[in-house]
Design a protein around this motif. Sequence first.
Motif, PDB file in Angstrom:
ATOM      1  N   ARG A 182      -2.387  19.609  29.279  1.00 17.28           N
ATOM      2  CA  ARG A 182      -1.966  21.009  29.338  1.00 17.28           C
ATOM      3  C   ARG A 182      -2.109  21.685  27.976  1.00 17.28           C
ATOM      4  N   MET A 183      -1.832  20.984  26.917  1.00 20.85           N
ATOM      5  CA  MET A 183      -2.024  21.553  25.580  1.00 20.85           C
ATOM      6  C   MET A 183      -3.503  21.837  25.340  1.00 20.85           C
ATOM      7  N   GLU A 184      -4.357  20.917  25.735  1.00 22.94           N
ATOM      8  CA  GLU A 184      -5.801  21.109  25.582  1.00 22.94           C
ATOM      9  C   GLU A 184      -6.271  22.327  26.380  1.00 22.94           C
ATOM     10  N   VAL A 185      -5.769  22.480  27.589  1.00 24.45           N
ATOM     11  CA  VAL A 185      -6.117  23.631  28.430  1.00 24.45           C
ATOM     12  C   VAL A 185      -5.640  24.927  27.774  1.00 24.45           C
ATOM     13  N   LEU A 213     -11.078  31.259  31.985  1.00 20.16           N
ATOM     14  CA  LEU A 213     -11.926  30.232  32.590  1.00 20.16           C
ATOM     15  C   LEU A 213     -11.427  29.941  33.997  1.00 20.16           C
ATOM     16  N   SER A 214     -12.358  29.574  34.859  1.00 17.78           N
ATOM     17  CA  SER A 214     -11.983  29.202  36.224  1.00 17.78           C
ATOM     18  C   SER A 214     -11.382  27.796  36.231  1.00 17.78           C
ATOM     19  N   VAL A 215     -10.715  27.474  37.315  1.00 16.15           N
ATOM     20  CA  VAL A 215     -10.141  26.135  37.465  1.00 16.15           C
ATOM     21  C   VAL A 215     -11.237  25.081  37.331  1.00 16.15           C
ATOM     22  N   GLY A 216     -12.364  25.307  37.992  1.00 11.29           N
ATOM     23  CA  GLY A 216     -13.471  24.352  37.932  1.00 11.29           C
ATOM     24  C   GLY A 216     -14.021  24.175  36.525  1.00 11.29           C
ATOM     25  N   ASP A 217     -14.176  25.280  35.809  1.00  4.09           N
ATOM     26  CA  ASP A 217     -14.680  25.203  34.428  1.00  4.09           C
ATOM     27  C   ASP A 217     -13.695  24.470  33.525  1.00  4.09           C
ATOM     28  N   LEU A 218     -12.406  24.751  33.701  1.00  4.14           N
ATOM     29  CA  LEU A 218     -11.392  24.038  32.910  1.00  4.14           C
ATOM     30  C   LEU A 218     -11.392  22.548  33.226  1.00  4.14           C
ATOM     31  N   PRO A 262     -10.456  18.663  39.697  1.00  7.15           N
ATOM     32  CA  PRO A 262      -9.975  20.023  39.970  1.00  7.15           C
ATOM     33  C   PRO A 262      -8.568  20.092  40.583  1.00  7.15           C
ATOM     34  N   ASN A 263      -8.231  19.168  41.475  1.00  6.53           N
ATOM     35  CA  ASN A 263      -6.890  19.223  42.070  1.00  6.53           C
ATOM     36  C   ASN A 263      -5.809  18.908  41.041  1.00  6.53           C
ATOM     37  N   THR A 264      -6.100  18.008  40.123  1.00  8.01           N
ATOM     38  CA  THR A 264      -5.163  17.712  39.039  1.00  8.01           C
ATOM     39  C   THR A 264      -5.060  18.904  38.099  1.00  8.01           C
ATOM     40  N   MET A 265      -6.200  19.547  37.827  1.00  3.27           N
ATOM     41  CA  MET A 265      -6.199  20.731  36.965  1.00  3.27           C
ATOM     42  C   MET A 265      -5.352  21.829  37.587  1.00  3.27           C
ATOM     43  N   SER A 266      -5.443  22.007  38.887  1.00  2.00           N
ATOM     44  CA  SER A 266      -4.631  23.023  39.563  1.00  2.00           C
ATOM     45  C   SER A 266      -3.147  22.756  39.357  1.00  2.00           C
TER      46      SER A 266
END
Length: 84
Positions: free
Chosen positions: A9-12, A23-28, A36-40
């Motif tokens: 989360r800090m990196e994001v 940035l989109s979820v996919g790009d992140l 992607p599901n973990t990123m969400s």
Amino acid sequence: MSALAQPTRMEVFFALRDRAEGLSVGDLAKLVDTPPNTMSSHLSILARAGAVVASRSGRVVTYIAAPNAVSELSSFLSGGDLRL
């Protein structure tokens, strides 16, 4: 801000801080090598904490760093008052 205590989360948050357009979820997910599901899930936690803001255009959700979050985090890290 406990939401930023987790390394991904800090990196994001730092990635979004440097990109005013967001940035989109996919790009992140690609950027930090996370599914992607973990990123969400990470983005949901950051949004609830007020660190990021989402906007939707069709099926694409784009995130930006919350306008005040960067300055408040900076203030906190430099010994100022934290109001997040």
